[in-house]
Design an enzyme around this catalytic site. Sequence first.
Site, PDB file in Angstrom:
ATOM      1  N   PRO A   1     -19.571  13.076  -9.981  1.00  0.00           N
ATOM      2  CA  PRO A   1     -20.220  12.909 -11.275  1.00  0.00           C
ATOM      3  C   PRO A   1     -19.211  12.675 -12.769  1.00  0.00           C
ATOM      4  CG  PRO A   1     -20.210  15.017 -10.472  1.00  0.00           C
ATOM      5  CD  PRO A   1     -19.727  14.280  -9.419  1.00  0.00           C
ATOM      6  N   ASN A   2     -19.831  11.756 -13.423  1.00  0.00           N
ATOM      7  CA  ASN A   2     -19.078  11.377 -14.833  1.00  0.00           C
ATOM      8  C   ASN A   2     -17.874  10.656 -14.667  1.00  0.00           C
ATOM      9  OD1 ASN A   2     -20.903  13.100 -16.335  1.00  0.00           O
ATOM     10  ND2 ASN A   2     -19.922  15.040 -15.287  1.00  0.00           N
TER      11      ASN A   2
ATOM     12  N   ARG B   1     -14.441   8.890 -21.367  1.00  0.00           N
ATOM     13  CA  ARG B   1     -14.572  10.384 -21.157  1.00  0.00           C
ATOM     14  C   ARG B   1     -13.141  11.061 -21.285  1.00  0.00           C
ATOM     15  NH1 ARG B   1     -14.843  13.140 -15.425  1.00  0.00           N
ATOM     16  NH2 ARG B   1     -15.154  15.335 -16.171  1.00  0.00           N
TER      17      ARG B   1
ATOM     18  N   TYR C   1      -8.137  11.908 -18.773  1.00  0.00           N
ATOM     19  CA  TYR C   1      -8.377  11.217 -17.708  1.00  0.00           C
ATOM     20  C   TYR C   1      -7.705   9.717 -17.688  1.00  0.00           C
ATOM     21  CZ  TYR C   1     -11.307  15.022 -16.357  1.00  0.00           C
ATOM     22  OH  TYR C   1     -11.854  16.352 -16.241  1.00  0.00           O
TER      23      TYR C   1
ATOM     24  N   ASN D   1     -12.917  11.884  -4.818  1.00  0.00           N
ATOM     25  CA  ASN D   1     -12.831  12.572  -5.913  1.00  0.00           C
ATOM     26  C   ASN D   1     -14.232  13.092  -6.415  1.00  0.00           C
ATOM     27  OD1 ASN D   1     -12.412  13.687  -8.340  1.00  0.00           O
ATOM     28  ND2 ASN D   1     -11.374  12.117  -9.383  1.00  0.00           N
TER      29      ASN D   1
ATOM     30  N   ALA E   1     -16.553  17.484 -10.650  1.00  0.00           N
ATOM     31  CA  ALA E   1     -17.094  18.898 -10.713  1.00  0.00           C
ATOM     32  C   ALA E   1     -17.746  19.464  -9.545  1.00  0.00           C
ATOM     33  CB  ALA E   1     -18.110  19.008 -11.884  1.00  0.00           C
TER      34      ALA E   1
ATOM     35  N   GLU F   1      -8.182  13.909  -0.592  1.00  0.00           N
ATOM     36  CA  GLU F   1      -8.803  14.353  -1.900  1.00  0.00           C
ATOM     37  C   GLU F   1      -8.083  13.853  -3.146  1.00  0.00           C
ATOM     38  OE1 GLU F   1      -9.322  18.618  -1.762  1.00  0.00           O
ATOM     39  OE2 GLU F   1     -10.059  18.523  -4.060  1.00  0.00           O
TER      40      GLU F   1
ATOM     41  N   HIS G   1      -7.614  14.064  -7.548  1.00  0.00           N
ATOM     42  CA  HIS G   1      -8.015  14.399  -8.835  1.00  0.00           C
ATOM     43  C   HIS G   1      -7.052  13.689  -9.895  1.00  0.00           C
ATOM     44  CE1 HIS G   1     -10.900  17.132  -7.411  1.00  0.00           C
ATOM     45  NE2 HIS G   1      -9.822  17.481  -6.420  1.00  0.00           N
TER      46      HIS G   1
ATOM     47  N   ARG H   1      -5.277  23.335 -15.458  1.00  0.00           N
ATOM     48  CA  ARG H   1      -6.523  23.416 -16.368  1.00  0.00           C
ATOM     49  C   ARG H   1      -7.111  24.826 -16.373  1.00  0.00           C
ATOM     50  NH1 ARG H   1      -9.553  18.012 -15.736  1.00  0.00           N
ATOM     51  NH2 ARG H   1     -10.750  18.799 -17.909  1.00  0.00           N
TER      52      ARG H   1
HETATM   53  C1  DQA Z   1     -11.487  15.861 -11.787  1.00  0.00           C
HETATM   54  C2  DQA Z   1     -11.318  17.061 -12.397  1.00  0.00           C
HETATM   55  C3  DQA Z   1     -12.225  17.826 -12.089  1.00  0.00           C
HETATM   56  O1  DQA Z   1     -12.160  19.321 -12.406  1.00  0.00           O
HETATM   57  C4  DQA Z   1     -13.475  17.352 -13.102  1.00  0.00           C
HETATM   58  O2  DQA Z   1     -14.695  17.992 -12.978  1.00  0.00           O
HETATM   59  C5  DQA Z   1     -13.680  15.935 -12.935  1.00  0.00           C
HETATM   60  C6  DQA Z   1     -12.660  15.120 -12.860  1.00  0.00           C
HETATM   61  C7  DQA Z   1     -10.034  15.053 -11.822  1.00  0.00           C
HETATM   62  O3  DQA Z   1     -10.177  13.673 -11.486  1.00  0.00           O
HETATM   63  O4  DQA Z   1      -9.223  15.089 -12.581  1.00  0.00           O
HETATM   64  O5  DQA Z   1     -14.726  15.427 -13.269  1.00  0.00           O
HETATM   65  O6  DQA Z   1     -11.967  15.806 -10.481  1.00  0.00           O
END
Ligand code: DQA
Length: 153
Positions: free
Chosen positions: A16-17, A24, A29, A80, A83, A105, A107, A114
């Site tokens: 998501p997002n 964003r 990011y 990835n 959230a 995985e 991020h 964070r």
């Molecule tokens: C994320 C880190 C997560 O905590 C966050 O909710 C994201 C992006 C990252 O790529 O740093 O949406 O996965």
Amino acid sequence: MTRTLAHAPIMVLNGPNLNLLGQRQPEIYGPETLADVEALCAATAARHGGSVDCRQSNHEGQLVDWIHEAREGHCGIVINGAAYTHTSIALLDALNVCEGLPVVEVHISNIHQRESFRHHSYLSQRADGVIVGCGIQGYAFAVERVVSLLAAG
Ligand code: DQA
């Protein structure tokens, strides 16, 4: 069953997002877009004679369905979970039925620097590797790692 890079794509899943990458919170990011991420993954896999199948969803169940699909037709997974990483036992359970499939995985941000709710990942329990805090370059590292794990057999 282990599928080879030459015969099946690597599934690259974004949660998501991440469709809003570039717009964003670019201070966290970065300026690159999801299209940039997908192009980077494709170029990295292509250098090894492979390909990627990149998908993004804001919906947990859709991501679960795609992990099931990867189990049948892909040679590895880069994920990835965004959230859902921190909340989703469903994604962990789906990855756990992908026996023998390399899972890495990613991020973009360093989740350990964070908020404390980002420090725990359900997915890490299954992931063969975890890459954090390398920006979108982390996706290239993740694809490379899937390639290495496949080569190691
Ligand atoms: C994320 C880190 C997560 O905590 C966050 O909710 C994201 C992006 C990252 O790529 O740093 O949406 O996965």
